[in-house]
Write an enzyme that holds these catalytic residues in place. Structure first.
Site, PDB file in Angstrom:
ATOM      1  N   ASP A   1       9.322   3.185   2.086  1.00 35.60           N
ATOM      2  CA  ASP A   1       8.098   3.933   2.358  1.00 35.60           C
ATOM      3  C   ASP A   1       7.807   3.793   3.853  1.00 35.60           C
ATOM      4  OD1 ASP A   1       5.586   4.938   2.768  1.00 35.60           O
ATOM      5  OD2 ASP A   1       4.671   3.973   1.021  1.00 35.60           O
TER       6      ASP A   1
ATOM      7  N   LYS B   1       2.289  11.295   7.140  1.00 38.66           N
ATOM      8  CA  LYS B   1       1.502  11.036   8.348  1.00 38.66           C
ATOM      9  C   LYS B   1       2.054  11.742   9.593  1.00 38.66           C
ATOM     10  CE  LYS B   1      -1.147   7.185   6.667  1.00 38.66           C
ATOM     11  NZ  LYS B   1      -0.778   6.109   5.767  1.00 38.66           N
TER      12      LYS B   1
ATOM     13  N   PHE C   1       0.864  -1.192   0.000  1.00 37.55           N
ATOM     14  CA  PHE C   1       0.000   0.000   0.000  1.00 37.55           C
ATOM     15  C   PHE C   1       0.892   1.231   0.000  1.00 37.55           C
ATOM     16  CE2 PHE C   1      -2.232   3.608   1.625  1.00 37.55           C
ATOM     17  CZ  PHE C   1      -3.393   3.585   0.883  1.00 37.55           C
TER      18      PHE C   1
END
Ligand SMILES: *Cc1c(COP(=O)(O)O)cnc(C)c1O
Length: 425
Positions: A233, A274, A146
């Site tokens: 990531d 985030k 993802f």
């Protein structure tokens, strides 16, 4: 109904349902306030937040230091665009580059944009530094990844719901099994056009899959051998979530000595988002050293809001909080406690097969079919019992509270989770 009237939960859900695109399936709870590890719904009921906005709110809701930095900067200057310099961006770039031990940072807003940025940098590096023929570069990705929702990113997703009917897709990606070094080695040896390997240190959305202990360090070594960029990531795993400042932790400057012994990895390109803002504001970034980042020249890439002064102020405050409050160490200790407590329960029941994770990024797997409703129903009951979590799949529930939780609060939450699970035995 006037827009500013006090809404009931049902009103708010009806409004979203009628006027909003149906691109999410939220748990039915309508939140109007947050503070630290707690959120409140519009009727005033208090909950523990066990999602932390997918690990964006690691520093806790409405952290006064982060909100303070945001408000102060918002009164001073919010946006110049990158057409002009501003007096905050350089400070942030220096602060974060030194914090994570890279030469340079490229600021963006969302995680997906940062992933796209990393892919563009990697391809440009492939042509201009590695010497791959134009348009021939390949980037290796993992199954069940993802990385966000843009057209290029979903092109290499294997989630049919995220992908179907959004084609034609972007070419240039090779998908291999996660946590499979043989597959990586085989692909690298049989393809001279590989430019990069994009990987999540723990696959969060897929269900908190933690790879083998030496997977990342060995994958990095394989990439080095083949002159391929290792792109981490860490949008979800980064910023102390997994018990270290970064899950890859190369040159990690967190004070956590307990994690020495786990192989450290320094990515060639690091992607953050985030919790880089503590959930206060959309801030993402890509970090790399000069030989890689310098392929980007004026006009190659940009974003109107990327690197704005509010984002810069917020991100510096958010990283300060991580360091000042020793959040990596807290996540490490609380995570061990959480898994130990849940494992005690799991030994006594058939309902839950296992708990897995690192630091405070954890999941339980319910002993039921992947497409069952059980995890959803358990999350509904958890909500009723004052704790908010969300399934990642039909039988997997992620547990990722803010890292500012106390040990007593964590034990209280464990109590809520176990007594709720017992309702389903
Ligand atoms: C959330 C997430 C993204 C995408 O971030 P957005 O801000 O939603 O675009 C990318 N990668 C990982 C690993 C994520 O968890």
């Amino acid at each position: 109904m006037a827009v500013l009237d006090q809404l009931t939960s049902q009103d708010a859900m009806d409004l979203e349902n009628k006027y909003g695109a149906h691109n999410y399936h939220p748990l039915p709870v309508v939140l109007s306030k947050g503070d630290g590890v707690y959120v409140w719904d519009v009727e005033g009921k208090k909950y523990y937040d066990f999602l932390s906005a997918y690990s964006a709110v690691n520093q806790g809701h409405c952290h006064p230091k982060i909100v303070g930095a945001m408000v102060d900067q918002a009164k001073q200057l919010t946006l110049t665009s990158r057409a002009f310099y501003n007096d905050m961006l350089g400070k942030f770039e220096k602060y974060a580059s030194e914090f994570f031990h890279f030469d340079k940072l490229l600021p963006m807003n969302t995680g997906a944009e940062a992933v796209e940025t990393a892919l563009k940098i990697c391809r440009k590096w492939a042509y201009e530094v590695k010497g791959i023929d134009e348009n021939e570069a390949e980037i290796i990705v993992c199954q069940n990844n993802f990385h966000g929702r843009t057209t290029t990113i979903i092109s290499f997703s294997n989630d049919p719901v995220a992908r179907k009917n959004f084609g034609p897709y972007t070419n240039g990606f090779i998908k291999i099994e996660y946590d499979n070094l043989q597959a990586l080695q085989h692909t690298l040896e049989n393809n001279k056009n590989v430019a990069g390997f994009l990987v999540e240190p723990i696959q969060g959305e897929a269900g908190v899959y933690v790879p083998s202990e030496d997977y990342l360090s060995k994958a990095k070594a394989l990439c080095e051998k083949h002159n391929v960029l290792f792109i981490a990531d860490e949008v979800q795993t980064g910023i102390a979530r997994t018990g270290r400042l970064l899950a890859t932790c190369g040159n990690c400057n967190c004070e956590n000595k307990n994690c020495s012994g786990t192989p450290e990895v320094k990515p060639d390109i690091l992607i953050l988002g985030k919790a880089l803002s503590g959930g206060a504001y959309p801030v993402s970034a890509v970090l790399a050293n000069n030989p890689i980042m310098n392929v980007i020249k004026p006009g190659n890439h940009g974003s109107t809001f990327g690197g704005n002064p509010v984002a810069a102020a917020v991100a510096m405050a958010a990283l300060d909080v991580v360091k000042d409050e020793n959040l990596a160490q807290k996540a490490f200790d609380l995570g061990n406690l959480f898994r130990a407590e849940l494992n005690k329960y799991i030994e006594t029941t058939e309902l839950v097969s296992l708990v897995r994770g690192k630091g405070l990024l954890n999941a339980i797997v319910i002993n039921d079919d992947e497409d069952s409703e059980t995890a959803w129903n358990i999350c509904m009951a958890l909500r009723d019992n004052g704790l908010l979590a969300k399934p990642t799949h039909g039988n997997i529930i992620r547990f990722a509270p803010p890292l500012v939780m106390t040990e007593q609060e964590l034990l209280d939450c464990v109590q809520i989770i176990i007594s709720t699970l017992k309702q389903f035995e």
